[in-house]
Write an enzyme that holds these catalytic residues in place. Structure first.
Site, PDB file in Angstrom:
ATOM      1  N   ASP A  85      -3.225  -8.433  -0.464  1.00 41.39           N
ATOM      2  CA  ASP A  85      -2.129  -7.634   0.076  1.00 41.39           C
ATOM      3  C   ASP A  85      -2.583  -6.198   0.328  1.00 41.39           C
ATOM      4  O   ASP A  85      -3.590  -5.744  -0.219  1.00 41.39           O
ATOM      5  CB  ASP A  85      -0.912  -7.661  -0.850  1.00 41.39           C
ATOM      6  CG  ASP A  85      -1.186  -7.129  -2.252  1.00 41.39           C
ATOM      7  OD1 ASP A  85      -2.271  -7.417  -2.803  1.00 41.39           O
ATOM      8  OD2 ASP A  85      -0.332  -6.397  -2.799  1.00 41.39           O
TER       9      ASP A  85
ATOM     10  N   GLU B 268      -0.949  -7.380  -5.591  1.00 40.26           N
ATOM     11  CA  GLU B 268      -1.636  -6.415  -6.451  1.00 40.26           C
ATOM     12  C   GLU B 268      -1.002  -5.041  -6.316  1.00 40.26           C
ATOM     13  O   GLU B 268      -0.803  -4.334  -7.288  1.00 40.26           O
ATOM     14  CB  GLU B 268      -3.127  -6.345  -6.091  1.00 40.26           C
ATOM     15  CG  GLU B 268      -3.975  -5.548  -7.079  1.00 40.26           C
ATOM     16  CD  GLU B 268      -4.036  -4.054  -6.793  1.00 40.26           C
ATOM     17  OE1 GLU B 268      -4.542  -3.311  -7.664  1.00 40.26           O
ATOM     18  OE2 GLU B 268      -3.590  -3.606  -5.727  1.00 40.26           O
TER      19      GLU B 268
ATOM     20  N   HIS C  47      -4.701   3.498   1.210  1.00 42.98           N
ATOM     21  CA  HIS C  47      -3.280   3.843   1.321  1.00 42.98           C
ATOM     22  C   HIS C  47      -3.025   4.959   2.348  1.00 42.98           C
ATOM     23  O   HIS C  47      -1.905   5.426   2.481  1.00 42.98           O
ATOM     24  CB  HIS C  47      -2.671   4.268  -0.038  1.00 42.98           C
ATOM     25  CG  HIS C  47      -2.786   3.217  -1.112  1.00 42.98           C
ATOM     26  ND1 HIS C  47      -2.004   3.209  -2.242  1.00 42.98           N
ATOM     27  CD2 HIS C  47      -3.574   2.126  -1.209  1.00 42.98           C
ATOM     28  CE1 HIS C  47      -2.332   2.171  -2.998  1.00 42.98           C
ATOM     29  NE2 HIS C  47      -3.294   1.504  -2.383  1.00 42.98           N
TER      30      HIS C  47
HETATM   31 ZN   LIG Z   1      -6.704  -2.215  -4.032  1.00 48.44          ZN
END
Ligand SMILES: [Zn+2]
Length: 398
Positions: free
Chosen positions: A81, A143, A365
């Site tokens: 993910d 995760e 991210h």
């Molecule tokens: Zn990661």
């Protein structure tokens, strides 16, 4: 996909990374298309997969083993993910990988489909290497929501596979060997007050204002860790952190807010106990805040519930995982990382774990996430050495 000389490994890894990035596996969505893709890839090479599912049936972990069915194998662990892209200023489609300036851009390239692509690219090499101990591929879901998928995978592994010697969790460390990381403990605090007309605030208890006091208390606790420690220079930052990430309260500007909730987390150093932070917040609520609120509204309350808890990874210099990676990378030093991984959960399941993967967590991210092609090459080299070791597993002395 066919086996080829070493020079083809990179091309294969880049091709696989492009395919993996193309599956929009943001945690809230299904990862089954990606899992089916990997399962088909494995099946082409005669490798069976085991799947374990999310209760909804819409997400799955995948476990596959290459080599003999014996103990002492190596787990290559990756999560499938990725974090959301909404609201981020991407300059290209996050789910279409773009190669530019020696980098591959796309959501998950660093965190952590790059590592998975490298592992998959080496399947032909694993198959032809006459492994003496197996290599297990362990791909998880959820995760990024707090390692919610991997416990089922670890349980399945315990049932289906003789105990592995170690796990390599390929989160982005720029291939440095990380043997410790913080844990992550998430909470939701709900404040109940009493509503009323905004023209008479003294007759109600404003849950938004009360929540603000609690948030500031968390800020004071965070400042104490920041200023007074304890400190571990292996981590950036070298202390336990706190973050209030979401807050929601009230119904209208002319109503005294009856309810306010906020979500917060702490990432303690291995050794710091999140229960101490919770006790301090509860103490503040009980002794300083609620007595005042309950003079007006006896029903006023503050309740904090845990939402996520992921164990940290404790350093163990004698672990075979650290020993193997020191041997293969030539690194004398191990590092700590400030982010949390599935490694602590493998460690708790008696599988010594280490974190080592291509890419930089600074890009994870982020919009325009990327992994350097040179990092993928270095990862292929390292995994090639892991395969060579599994074909000739010399003792891992300290
Ligand atoms: Zn990661």
């Amino acid at each position: 996909m066919t086996a080829g000389p070493d020079g083809d490994r990179l091309a294969r890894a880049l091709d696989l990374l492009e395919r993996l990035v193309g599956f929009d596996t943001v945690s809230a969505k299904s990862n089954l298309a990606l899992i089916e893709f990997v399962r088909a890839l494995l099946a082409e090479q005669g490798i069976d997969s085991r799947l374990t599912f999310h209760p909804s049936g819409e997400k799955a972990n995948l476990l596959a083993s290459v080599g003999p069915r014996v103990a002492g194998g190596v787990v290559l662990s990756g999560h499938t993910d990725v974090v959301p892209v909404a609201g981020q200023p991407w300059t290209s489609d996050p789910f279409r990988s773009v190669r530019r300036d020696g980098r591959v851009y796309g959501r998950g390239t660093a965190d952590m489909k790059g590592f998975i692509a490298c592992a998959l690219a080496l399947l032909p090499q694993m198959r032809t290497a006459s492994l003496k101990v197996p290599i297990h591929l362990a791909l998880s879901f959820d995760e990024e929501l707090g390692c919610l998928g991997v416990p089922a995978l670890i349980d399945d592994m315990a049932a289906a596979v003789p105990l592995p010697l170690l796990a390599i969790v390929g989160e982005p460390t720029r291939l440095k060997v990380a043997d410790r990381h913080k844990g992550i403990y998430g909470f939701e605090t709900v404040v109940t007050g009493r509503d009323g007309h905004s023209s008479a605030p003294h007759k109600g208890v404003n849950a938004v204002t009360a929540a603000a006091e609690l948030v500031l208390e968390l800020d004071r606790i965070a400042a104490a860790f920041r200023e007074e420690g304890p400190f571990d220079p292996a981590f950036d930052p070298p202390y336990t952190t706190l973050n209030v990430g979401q807050i929601e309260g009230g119904t209208a500007v002319n109503i005294i807010a009856r309810r306010c909730s906020f979500r917060w987390e702490t990432r303690p150093l291995p050794g710091d106990d999140p229960a101490d932070i919770l006790a301090r917040l509860d103490g503040f609520a009980r002794d300083r805040l609620l007595p005042r609120l309950r003079c007006i509204a006896p029903e006023a309350d503050v309740v904090t519930r845990p939402r996520v808890s992921v164990a940290g990874l404790k350093a163990d210099p004698d672990s075979p995982a650290a020993a193997l990676m020191r041997r293969l990378t030539g690194a004398n030093a191990t590092i700590g990382v400030a982010f949390t991984t599935e490694a602590g959960l493998f460690q708790r399941a008696r599988i010594p774990a280490i974190v080592c993967g291509p890419g930089d967590i600074a890009q994870a991210h982020q919009p325009d996430e990327f992994v350097a092609v040179s990092e993928l090459e270095a990862c292929l080299d390292l995994l090639g050495k892991v395969i060579a070791w599994a074909a000739d597993p010399v003792e891992l002395g300290a």
